[in-house]
Design a protein around this motif. Structure first.
Motif, short mmCIF file in Angstrom:
data_model
loop_
_atom_site.label_atom_id
_atom_site.label_comp_id
_atom_site.label_asym_id
_atom_site.label_seq_id
_atom_site.Cartn_x
_atom_site.Cartn_y
_atom_site.Cartn_z
N ALA A 190 55.85 60.26 24.11
CA ALA A 190 55.69 58.82 24.35
C ALA A 190 54.25 58.56 24.77
O ALA A 190 53.64 59.35 25.49
N GLU A 191 53.73 57.45 24.29
CA GLU A 191 52.38 57.01 24.67
C GLU A 191 52.47 55.59 25.20
O GLU A 191 53.05 54.72 24.56
N LEU A 192 51.92 55.38 26.39
CA LEU A 192 51.91 54.06 27.00
C LEU A 192 50.48 53.55 27.04
O LEU A 192 49.57 54.25 27.48
N ASP A 193 50.30 52.32 26.58
CA ASP A 193 48.98 51.68 26.56
C ASP A 193 48.99 50.47 27.48
O ASP A 193 49.96 49.69 27.48
N PHE A 194 47.91 50.31 28.26
CA PHE A 194 47.78 49.19 29.19
C PHE A 194 46.44 48.51 28.97
O PHE A 194 45.41 49.17 28.83
N GLU A 195 46.50 47.18 28.95
CA GLU A 195 45.30 46.37 28.80
C GLU A 195 45.37 45.24 29.82
O GLU A 195 46.40 44.59 29.97
N VAL A 196 44.27 45.05 30.56
CA VAL A 196 44.22 44.01 31.58
C VAL A 196 43.04 43.09 31.29
O VAL A 196 41.95 43.55 30.95
N GLU A 197 43.31 41.80 31.41
CA GLU A 197 42.24 40.80 31.29
C GLU A 197 42.14 40.07 32.62
O GLU A 197 43.11 39.46 33.08
N ASN A 198 40.97 40.14 33.25
CA ASN A 198 40.75 39.50 34.55
C ASN A 198 39.71 38.40 34.40
O ASN A 198 38.56 38.68 34.05
N THR A 199 40.09 37.16 34.68
CA THR A 199 39.14 36.04 34.67
C THR A 199 39.07 35.41 36.06
O THR A 199 38.77 34.23 36.20
N ILE A 200 39.36 36.21 37.10
CA ILE A 200 39.28 35.79 38.50
C ILE A 200 38.06 36.48 39.12
O ILE A 200 37.76 37.63 38.80
N VAL A 201 37.38 35.81 40.03
CA VAL A 201 36.16 36.36 40.63
C VAL A 201 36.46 37.38 41.73
O VAL A 201 35.71 37.49 42.70
N ARG A 202 37.51 38.12 41.57
CA ARG A 202 37.91 39.17 42.51
C ARG A 202 38.27 40.42 41.71
O ARG A 202 38.81 40.33 40.60
N SER A 203 38.02 41.57 42.30
CA SER A 203 38.44 42.82 41.65
C SER A 203 39.82 43.20 42.15
O SER A 203 40.26 42.76 43.23
N PHE A 204 40.50 44.01 41.37
CA PHE A 204 41.87 44.41 41.67
C PHE A 204 42.04 45.90 41.42
O PHE A 204 41.27 46.51 40.68
N ILE A 205 43.08 46.44 42.00
CA ILE A 205 43.55 47.78 41.67
C ILE A 205 45.00 47.59 41.23
O ILE A 205 45.81 47.02 41.96
N LEU A 206 45.30 48.05 40.03
CA LEU A 206 46.64 47.94 39.48
C LEU A 206 47.30 49.31 39.53
O LEU A 206 46.77 50.28 38.99
N ASP A 207 48.43 49.40 40.21
CA ASP A 207 49.22 50.63 40.26
C ASP A 207 50.47 50.42 39.44
O ASP A 207 51.19 49.44 39.63
N ILE A 208 50.74 51.36 38.53
CA ILE A 208 51.98 51.34 37.77
C ILE A 208 52.79 52.52 38.27
O ILE A 208 52.35 53.67 38.22
N VAL A 209 53.97 52.20 38.81
CA VAL A 209 54.79 53.20 39.49
C VAL A 209 56.06 53.45 38.68
O VAL A 209 56.78 52.50 38.34
#
Length: 183
Positions: free
Chosen positions: A84-103
């Protein structure tokens, strides 16, 4: 009379040709060698969180969501899954940075694996981040097969306050490519 004779001869020759055929012994053991390897592509998860839902005074903030992941309840699917292959794409248009955890969580909500992705703050240019494909094979695939829920934790780094007039959003798109082998 001549044409009648030629017609009869033609018909006889045609019948002889039709009833004489080539044949060979059939090998029914070939069915034991039968194997198909289908590949499936599917959407996995999607969210779109507008900045107005992240109102805060500039401190770090955590957003958490859990989705049911019923893909491996079917024994046939579990038994024939090879990769299995999982692909993730994030688009951020907010003036803050984030950390995304996938659990990845099991049926008892125990954490099986956590994958973290840094999402930089929006700076006025395109901010679409395609993360490296997560590949699940062998022991890691066995871990994925135990997954019953997917958790998404979005941790907002410190930065400028967000209010009801803040612009932008944080979007996640993900997909899965599933490789099976059926014998």
């Amino acid at each position: 009379m001549k044409s009648n004779f030629i017609s009869r001869i033609s018909k006889i020759l045609l019948l002889v040709f039709m009833f004489s055929s080539c044949s060979s012994n059939l090998d029914f053991d070939q069915v034991n060698d039968f194997k198909i390897t289908p590949v499936f592509v599917a959407n996995l998860a999607y969210f779109n969180v507008p900045a107005t839902q992240l109102i805060n005074d500039g401190d770090a903030q955590i957003i958490y969501d859990v989705s049911e992941f019923n893909a491996f309840k079917d024994k046939f699917f579990r038994d024939n899954l090879k990769k299995a292959e999982l692909d993730f794409e994030v688009e951020n248009t907010i003036v803050r940075s984030f950390i995304l955890d996938i659990v990845l969580l099991d049926v008892n909500n125990q954490v099986l694996e956590t994958d973290s992705y840094n999402v930089p703050a929006y700076s006025g240019t395109s901010n679409v981040i395609k993360f490296p494909t997560e590949v699940f094979e062998n022991q890691r695939l066995d871990l994925l097969k135990k997954t019953a829920r997917l958790g998404f934790i979005v941790r907002m780094d410190g930065g400028p306050p967000l209010d009801a007039n803040s612009k932008g959003s944080l979007k996640l798109r993900s997909g899965a490519t599933i490789y099976m082998e059926i014998e």
